[in-house]
Design an enzyme around this catalytic site. Structure first.
Site, PDB file in Angstrom:
ATOM      1  N   SER A 476      -5.313  42.444  -3.874  1.00 19.30           N
ATOM      2  CA  SER A 476      -5.038  43.546  -4.872  1.00 19.30           C
ATOM      3  C   SER A 476      -4.464  44.691  -4.641  1.00 19.30           C
ATOM      4  O   SER A 476      -3.355  44.800  -4.201  1.00 19.30           O
ATOM      5  CB  SER A 476      -6.239  43.579  -5.986  1.00 19.30           C
ATOM      6  OG  SER A 476      -6.179  44.020  -7.082  1.00 19.30           O
ATOM      7  N   ASP A 487       7.837  47.566   2.417  1.00 16.43           N
ATOM      8  CA  ASP A 487       9.078  47.704   1.876  1.00 16.43           C
ATOM      9  C   ASP A 487       9.891  48.881   2.155  1.00 16.43           C
ATOM     10  O   ASP A 487      11.247  49.068   2.525  1.00 16.43           O
ATOM     11  CB  ASP A 487       8.869  47.581   0.336  1.00 16.43           C
ATOM     12  CG  ASP A 487       8.502  46.090  -0.072  1.00 16.43           C
ATOM     13  OD1 ASP A 487       8.777  45.237   0.696  1.00 16.43           O
ATOM     14  OD2 ASP A 487       8.099  45.965  -1.034  1.00 16.43           O
ATOM     15  N   LYS A 502      -3.737  38.097  -4.377  1.00 17.64           N
ATOM     16  CA  LYS A 502      -4.119  38.161  -5.615  1.00 17.64           C
ATOM     17  C   LYS A 502      -3.121  39.309  -6.269  1.00 17.64           C
ATOM     18  O   LYS A 502      -3.458  40.309  -6.139  1.00 17.64           O
ATOM     19  CB  LYS A 502      -5.610  38.716  -5.795  1.00 17.64           C
ATOM     20  CG  LYS A 502      -5.943  38.696  -7.267  1.00 17.64           C
ATOM     21  CD  LYS A 502      -7.402  39.199  -7.432  1.00 17.64           C
ATOM     22  CE  LYS A 502      -7.776  39.248  -8.979  1.00 17.64           C
ATOM     23  NZ  LYS A 502      -6.908  40.066  -9.764  1.00 17.64           N
TER      24      LYS A 502
END
Length: 694
Positions: A476, A487, A502
């Site tokens: 999460s 990224d 998740k």
């Protein structure tokens, strides 16, 4: 969606930090009209609010029936093929039945199950009167997925003959350990033939008593209990994080918002007839004891030295009632590990030690290079929404980073292993401590609307080289942070082959708020539904759902090969992608990652620690594949010794990170002691040195 928005942020924090929900109250009397209203309302709320916008049709019916049958008799210990065939007559009708208020399936299922429980109870009484050959070479298949439902009562009797024999031999080993003892290495002491027969007789008596209690407990489940589970199967057909909470469950969930209950500090779920550990609460009794881990199955619960209670095929509320207790008392959990090992874990109940849940840091010195590195462990993304302390992970991490910068650190290791998530806003603000400004995560609603959550604070708390450690239990909010830093090229992500995966957001909908027909108030309370309403996407556009985050440098794990993560859950939402957000990569992003992988691989090939981890993973995979359990006494004694040795070998590199000392009379290890022999932290330090040299 107004109520969804009100509850959402609170729920995100609750999902991580709170202890297990309790379910101890007596179910209310079954009322057909109330049941019809409840079914209609749940279908309506799921259809309107669930992210997937799934229609309530035959496909959903088939999924719901599959889940319903699994929770009814997943271990295939009671129902016959003819019973299953009778129930399958409803598998295309669930969608129509719930709309029209027809309740035949849960009633029929309950009646069939009770009928077979009565038959099995009589069978077991007869079988225990017969002579059992404990030296006979035979085996029991322990994986329900590899079993089929039996064709007749003769086959059912044979299945239970083997089940009873296995239960007796397992109980015998525990009695032998308690009454005869073990040596300094934990190996069983020798036993005389006379004592062996005495212990086997005791084991038979205890198994008979335990099964009688289990059969009665299953018979005591009401029509309402079965109907609630039926509704939960329908909810879970939407996705594994969507569920129905009956009134007593909803009430106990609300209690958690104002404080914690004394207990072991583990979040549990009812999973196809088993009670499975979802996560361990940082700072809890289970966390400090160190042996109980996510994905463990709890088979039995014993109060101190008292006789343990078998909790397979038990409702979670009854299991939790047994596990909970007063601070200072001991509960003994008989656990099956994901790799097949079975052990008894003693835990002294306690309240959550709040200080253990907070981010904390230290320094690591590399004597060869004379460099100092920072290390910060984040157990969860916590935030006190009550306003009592205003404590939150962002501010605590900022303070830790300021301390570490005073130590002139050359690099930073951020440890997110076993961090199950928490506050979404803090996932964003923590990311902001390491970048100037920019998007962090994209959140998509079921109607297609996309909201980009960004860091707007231009300040950077730390701008040096970074390693982020993750594993299968990083989930999460942890995946949002790790994904964003990857990224941006802001940090090198290191760890297991994937994180949990998740990538969804749930909200709790109180069904009583939606009762708008005159005269329907008499059926309240109705409980609540926890429903998936949104999905997370990385700034690159990739979802974190199902796949999780793939590290830049993958390290061996003793959990390699374990089917743990979102992609292994029934009816989980699938991975997909949307458009990329507008962002600029970090100018000093790690270069030549392939070279870093190569250097890491060369070190791993020479590392004794990682060699042990690889061997342990291979042995665990072999145990998982070998699901047939020998029922010969000598074999089970030998297997007990083999698994004991395996457990000893695993402790330094457990899923919890560094091993924990289970001596309750000793103080828990300091952070420096925890990471001193942790091979993952050591490899993180060496990768930082590689980054500095590149």
């Amino acid at each position: 969606m107004r109520h969804v928005k009100i509850i959402l942020m609170t729920f995100l924090l609750l999902a991580l930090l709170l202890p297990t929900i309790g379910w101890g109250k007596q179910a209310q009397e079954f009322d057909n009209n109330r049941a019809r209203l409840l079914g209609h309302m749940i279908q309506q709320q799921l259809s309107r609010n669930h992210y997937s916008q799934k229609p309530t049709d035959d496909n959903l019916s088939h999924a719901a029936f599959d889940l319903y049958l699994k929770q009814l008799d997943f271990q295939k210990r009671f129902l016959l093929l003819e019973d299953v065939a009778q129930l399958k007559g409803y598998q295309d009708l669930i969608d129509d039945s719930i709309r029209r208020g027809r309740l035949e399936l849960p009633k029929t299922g309950r009646n069939l199950l009770i009928q077979r429980i009565d038959q099995v109870e009589k069978m077991t009484e007869e079988l225990l009167q017969e002579k059992i050959d404990y030296q006979l070479e035979e085996a029991l298949e322990t994986d329900p997925e590899k079993l089929t439902f039996v064709a007749d009562e003769k086959q059912l009797r044979e299945r239970w003959r083997k089940i009873l024999k296995f239960q007796i031999l397992s109980r015998y080993l525990n009695l032998r350990e308690d009454e005869v003892g073990v040596d300094d290495d934990g190996a069983l002491l020798p036993v005389t033939a006379e004592k062996e027969q005495e212990l086997l007789k005791q084991a038979e008596e205890k198994v008979a008593k335990a099964n009688q209690s289990m059969f009665q407990r299953m018979r005591d489940e009401t029509v309402q209990d079965h109907y609630d589970r039926y509704l939960n199967a329908i909810a879970r057909a939407f996705d594994p994080h969507t569920s129905y909470l009956p009134p007593e469950g909803k009430e106990d969930f609300d209690i958690q918002m104002s404080g914690s209950l004394e207990g072991i500090g583990a979040t549990l779920r009812e999973d196809d007839g088993y009670i499975k550990v979802v996560k361990i609460i940082p700072g809890s009794a289970a966390y400090k004891q160190g042996q109980l881990e996510a994905d463990d199955i709890i088979l039995k619960v014993g109060e101190g030295s008292a006789e343990p209670v078998d909790i397979t095929d038990t409702r979670i509320r009854d299991a939790v009632a047994l596990i909970r207790g007063k601070k200072g008392t001991e509960v003994r959990l008989s656990v099956k590990k994901p790799d097949g090992r079975r052990l008894v874990i003693p835990i002294v109940r306690d309240v959550v030690e709040i200080s253990e849940t907070f981010a904390k840091g230290t320094t690591i010195r590399d004597e060869e290079s004379k460099r100092t590195f920072g290390y910060v462990k984040i157990p969860s993304f916590y935030r006190d929404y009550s306003g009592k302390t205003n404590r939150n992970v962002t501010d605590d991490l900022r303070d830790e980073l300021k301390k570490l910068k005073k130590e002139n650190i050359s690099g930073l290791i951020l440890d997110l292993r076993n961090n199950g998530g928490g506050s979404l806003s803090d996932a964003v603000s923590v990311t902001g401590l390491f970048i100037k400004t920019g998007p962090v995560v994209q959140v998509r609603s079921g109607d297609g609307r996309i909201r980009v959550m960004s860091d707007d604070d231009r300040g950077i708390e730390y701008d040096g080289p970074m390693i982020v450690l993750v594993n299968r239990f990083s989930a999460s909010a942890s995946e949002i942070l790790a994904g964003a830093l990857q990224d941006y090229g802001r940090a090198l992500i290191v760890g297991d082959e994937h994180t949990h995966g998740k990538g969804t957001v749930q909200a709790l909908l109180d069904l009583d708020r939606y009762v708008n027909l005159r005269g329907m108030e008499k059926y309240m309370p109705l409980g609540a539904v926890k429903v998936t309403i949104q999905k997370f996407y990385r700034i690159s556009g990739e979802s974190t759902q199902e796949k999780g985050v793939t590290p830049d440098v993958v390290l061996p794990s003793r959990l390699d090969g374990l089917e743990s993560g979102e992609k292994y859950l029934d009816y989980a939402l699938t991975w997909d992608h949307i458009g990329s957000a507008d962002y600029q990569r970090w100018k000093a992003s790690p270069q030549n990652i392939d070279k870093l992988k190569q250097l890491s691989s060369m070190r791993l090939g020479k590392s004794e620690d990682f060699h042990e981890i690889i061997v342990a993973a291979e042995e665990a995979n072999a145990r998982r594949e070998q699901t047939e359990q020998s029922l010969r006494l000598s074999d089970m004694v030998a297997e007990r010794e083999k698994l004991r040795n395996a457990e000893e070998g695993l402790s330094p590199h457990s899923a919890m990170g560094a091993g924990m000392d289970n001596d309750k009379d000793k103080d828990p290890p300091s952070l420096d002691e925890e990471i001193a022999e942790d091979p993952y932290v050591t490899e993180g330090k060496l990768l930082l040195l590689n980054l500095l040299a590149s």
